[in-house]
Design a protein around this motif. Sequence first.
Motif, PDB file in Angstrom:
ATOM      1  N   UNK A   1     -14.671  16.316 -12.675  1.00 40.09           N
ATOM      2  CA  UNK A   1     -13.900  15.784 -11.548  1.00 40.09           C
ATOM      3  C   UNK A   1     -12.509  16.397 -11.554  1.00 40.09           C
ATOM      4  N   UNK A   2     -12.078  16.897 -10.408  1.00 41.84           N
ATOM      5  CA  UNK A   2     -10.727  17.433 -10.319  1.00 41.84           C
ATOM      6  C   UNK A   2      -9.728  16.291 -10.312  1.00 41.84           C
ATOM      7  N   UNK A   3      -8.717  16.399 -11.171  1.00 45.28           N
ATOM      8  CA  UNK A   3      -7.650  15.397 -11.197  1.00 45.28           C
ATOM      9  C   UNK A   3      -6.556  15.895 -10.262  1.00 45.28           C
ATOM     10  N   UNK A   4      -6.562  15.386  -9.027  1.00 47.50           N
ATOM     11  CA  UNK A   4      -5.643  15.903  -8.022  1.00 47.50           C
ATOM     12  C   UNK A   4      -4.413  15.032  -7.847  1.00 47.50           C
ATOM     13  N   UNK A   5      -4.151  14.156  -8.821  1.00 49.38           N
ATOM     14  CA  UNK A   5      -2.932  13.365  -8.847  1.00 49.38           C
ATOM     15  C   UNK A   5      -2.097  13.823 -10.035  1.00 49.38           C
ATOM     16  N   UNK A   6      -0.773  13.687  -9.904  1.00 48.81           N
ATOM     17  CA  UNK A   6       0.065  13.912 -11.071  1.00 48.81           C
ATOM     18  C   UNK A   6      -0.197  12.803 -12.080  1.00 48.81           C
ATOM     19  N   UNK A  25     -14.515  10.335 -17.735  1.00 50.95           N
ATOM     20  CA  UNK A  25     -14.332  10.778 -16.354  1.00 50.95           C
ATOM     21  C   UNK A  25     -14.919   9.768 -15.376  1.00 50.95           C
ATOM     22  N   UNK A  26     -16.064   9.172 -15.709  1.00 52.31           N
ATOM     23  CA  UNK A  26     -16.671   8.153 -14.840  1.00 52.31           C
ATOM     24  C   UNK A  26     -15.740   6.946 -14.692  1.00 52.31           C
ATOM     25  N   UNK A  27     -15.138   6.542 -15.801  1.00 53.24           N
ATOM     26  CA  UNK A  27     -14.211   5.404 -15.765  1.00 53.24           C
ATOM     27  C   UNK A  27     -12.972   5.766 -14.961  1.00 53.24           C
ATOM     28  N   UNK A  28     -12.453   6.975 -15.202  1.00 46.69           N
ATOM     29  CA  UNK A  28     -11.259   7.415 -14.471  1.00 46.69           C
ATOM     30  C   UNK A  28     -11.540   7.495 -12.968  1.00 46.69           C
ATOM     31  N   UNK A  29     -12.704   8.039 -12.608  1.00 44.46           N
ATOM     32  CA  UNK A  29     -13.046   8.174 -11.183  1.00 44.46           C
ATOM     33  C   UNK A  29     -13.042   6.807 -10.499  1.00 44.46           C
ATOM     34  N   UNK A  30     -13.633   5.828 -11.166  1.00 42.88           N
ATOM     35  CA  UNK A  30     -13.660   4.464 -10.620  1.00 42.88           C
ATOM     36  C   UNK A  30     -12.240   3.920 -10.451  1.00 42.88           C
ATOM     37  N   UNK A  31     -11.443   4.010 -11.512  1.00 41.22           N
ATOM     38  CA  UNK A  31     -10.092   3.445 -11.471  1.00 41.22           C
ATOM     39  C   UNK A  31      -9.217   4.178 -10.462  1.00 41.22           C
ATOM     40  N   UNK A  32      -9.329   5.514 -10.434  1.00 39.00           N
ATOM     41  CA  UNK A  32      -8.497   6.305  -9.514  1.00 39.00           C
ATOM     42  C   UNK A  32      -8.856   5.998  -8.057  1.00 39.00           C
ATOM     43  N   UNK A  34     -10.301   3.277  -6.798  1.00 34.80           N
ATOM     44  CA  UNK A  34      -9.892   1.916  -6.424  1.00 34.80           C
ATOM     45  C   UNK A  34      -8.383   1.832  -6.259  1.00 34.80           C
ATOM     46  N   UNK A  35      -7.653   2.489  -7.146  1.00 33.27           N
ATOM     47  CA  UNK A  35      -6.189   2.485  -7.051  1.00 33.27           C
ATOM     48  C   UNK A  35      -5.736   3.154  -5.761  1.00 33.27           C
ATOM     49  N   UNK A  36      -6.406   4.220  -5.372  1.00 33.74           N
ATOM     50  CA  UNK A  36      -6.046   4.906  -4.125  1.00 33.74           C
ATOM     51  C   UNK A  36      -6.290   4.018  -2.913  1.00 33.74           C
ATOM     52  N   UNK A  37      -7.350   3.209  -2.949  1.00 33.92           N
ATOM     53  CA  UNK A  37      -7.581   2.277  -1.842  1.00 33.92           C
ATOM     54  C   UNK A  37      -6.382   1.347  -1.690  1.00 33.92           C
ATOM     55  N   UNK A  38      -5.848   0.886  -2.814  1.00 22.40           N
ATOM     56  CA  UNK A  38      -4.718  -0.050  -2.780  1.00 22.40           C
ATOM     57  C   UNK A  38      -3.414   0.635  -2.425  1.00 22.40           C
ATOM     58  N   UNK A  39      -3.295   1.946  -2.700  1.00 27.62           N
ATOM     59  CA  UNK A  39      -1.987   2.606  -2.638  1.00 27.62           C
ATOM     60  C   UNK A  39      -1.833   3.656  -1.547  1.00 27.62           C
ATOM     61  N   UNK A  40      -2.858   4.445  -1.325  1.00 23.03           N
ATOM     62  CA  UNK A  40      -2.689   5.664  -0.540  1.00 23.03           C
ATOM     63  C   UNK A  40      -3.010   5.455   0.936  1.00 23.03           C
ATOM     64  N   UNK A  41      -2.488   6.373   1.747  1.00 16.35           N
ATOM     65  CA  UNK A  41      -2.792   6.360   3.169  1.00 16.35           C
ATOM     66  C   UNK A  41      -2.036   5.279   3.923  1.00 16.35           C
ATOM     67  N   UNK A  42      -2.460   5.053   5.160  1.00 18.57           N
ATOM     68  CA  UNK A  42      -1.764   4.114   6.040  1.00 18.57           C
ATOM     69  C   UNK A  42      -2.662   2.960   6.472  1.00 18.57           C
ATOM     70  N   UNK A  97     -13.590  -3.853 -15.839  1.00 19.27           N
ATOM     71  CA  UNK A  97     -13.667  -3.242 -14.503  1.00 19.27           C
ATOM     72  C   UNK A  97     -13.257  -4.257 -13.430  1.00 19.27           C
ATOM     73  N   UNK A  98     -13.638  -5.517 -13.620  1.00 20.68           N
ATOM     74  CA  UNK A  98     -13.178  -6.566 -12.708  1.00 20.68           C
ATOM     75  C   UNK A  98     -11.677  -6.777 -12.830  1.00 20.68           C
ATOM     76  N   UNK A  99     -11.158  -6.711 -14.051  1.00 23.17           N
ATOM     77  CA  UNK A  99      -9.713  -6.892 -14.246  1.00 23.17           C
ATOM     78  C   UNK A  99      -8.919  -5.821 -13.509  1.00 23.17           C
ATOM     79  N   UNK A 100      -9.385  -4.580 -13.581  1.00 25.62           N
ATOM     80  CA  UNK A 100      -8.707  -3.508 -12.850  1.00 25.62           C
ATOM     81  C   UNK A 100      -8.707  -3.790 -11.351  1.00 25.62           C
ATOM     82  N   UNK A 101      -9.851  -4.212 -10.818  1.00 16.54           N
ATOM     83  CA  UNK A 101      -9.915  -4.539  -9.392  1.00 16.54           C
ATOM     84  C   UNK A 101      -8.935  -5.639  -9.034  1.00 16.54           C
ATOM     85  N   UNK A 102      -8.841  -6.665  -9.889  1.00 12.32           N
ATOM     86  CA  UNK A 102      -7.914  -7.760  -9.653  1.00 12.32           C
ATOM     87  C   UNK A 102      -6.479  -7.253  -9.559  1.00 12.32           C
TER      88      UNK A 102
END
Length: 274
Positions: A1-6, A25-32, A34-42, A97-102
């Motif tokens: 998986x390409x890590x396209x975030x700093x 990488x599977x764990x990172x992909x999930x966390x990244x 989900x975090x982008x849903x909360x943070x990125x875009x408009x 994984x639930x804690x991260x989502x929370x």
Amino acid sequence: MAVDHYENFPVASLLLPRRLRGPVTDIYRYARAADDIADEGDASDAQRLAGLAAFRAELHRIGAEPGSAPDAAPELAHIFAPLARTIARHQLPITPFYDLLSAFEQDVTVKRYDDYAALLDYCTRSANPVGRLMLHLYDAATPDNLAESDAICTGLQLVNFWQDVRVDWRKQRIYLPRADMQRHGVTEDDLAACRLTPQWRALMACQVERARALLHSGAPLARRLPGRIGLELRMVVQGGLRILERIEHNGYDVFLNRPELRARDWPIILWRAI
């Protein structure tokens, strides 16, 4: 998986044993993702929460069939199909994984923290689950190891908060505890104006010391774990400490001088880790 975030800290680096690079990488992909849903875009807050709810539904699906890799919704299969296999293969607990989502959901709904205790509560869900999952991958999830991992992960989370004060302000978030800001005489107007006052420097010095103390308190774990994982973790701890040094060297100006780890920092970090 390409890590396209700093990223300040290594993700599935070459120091990891080959057998664990895929699971990490599977764990990172999930966390990244989900975090982008909360943070990125408009997207609106409602849309963000709906996206995270879809992630929660997929976790429910995995939890309902422990030890297996159930089919995921087509649009999320690239995240949850490999994650389900990793959870089943390594018998990972699903609670982290639930804690991260929370925590990601909290990022959507909570923009201020009244005190340090409230911030620590957030860190137990936003950062500590990753370290706990790593220990489970290494079959090293003892009570002492988990406690020291929590200290390291919370310390790293605080490092990210303090280097990203300006970035988070643009997202209308302040992770600096209100009680600390009031005690040091720093207001939200000061943040908006990027005022480098003596009060601001005193506030940031306090926060830097908190993060440093946590990293040092968890450091014995990095010396206790054997082989490459121990070296990896020592480098991560030293990376966090290096960022704190940068913040101090810049006079706590994280507005116009956001500290980042650069190529010249890594030999220093490696030397200190060894």
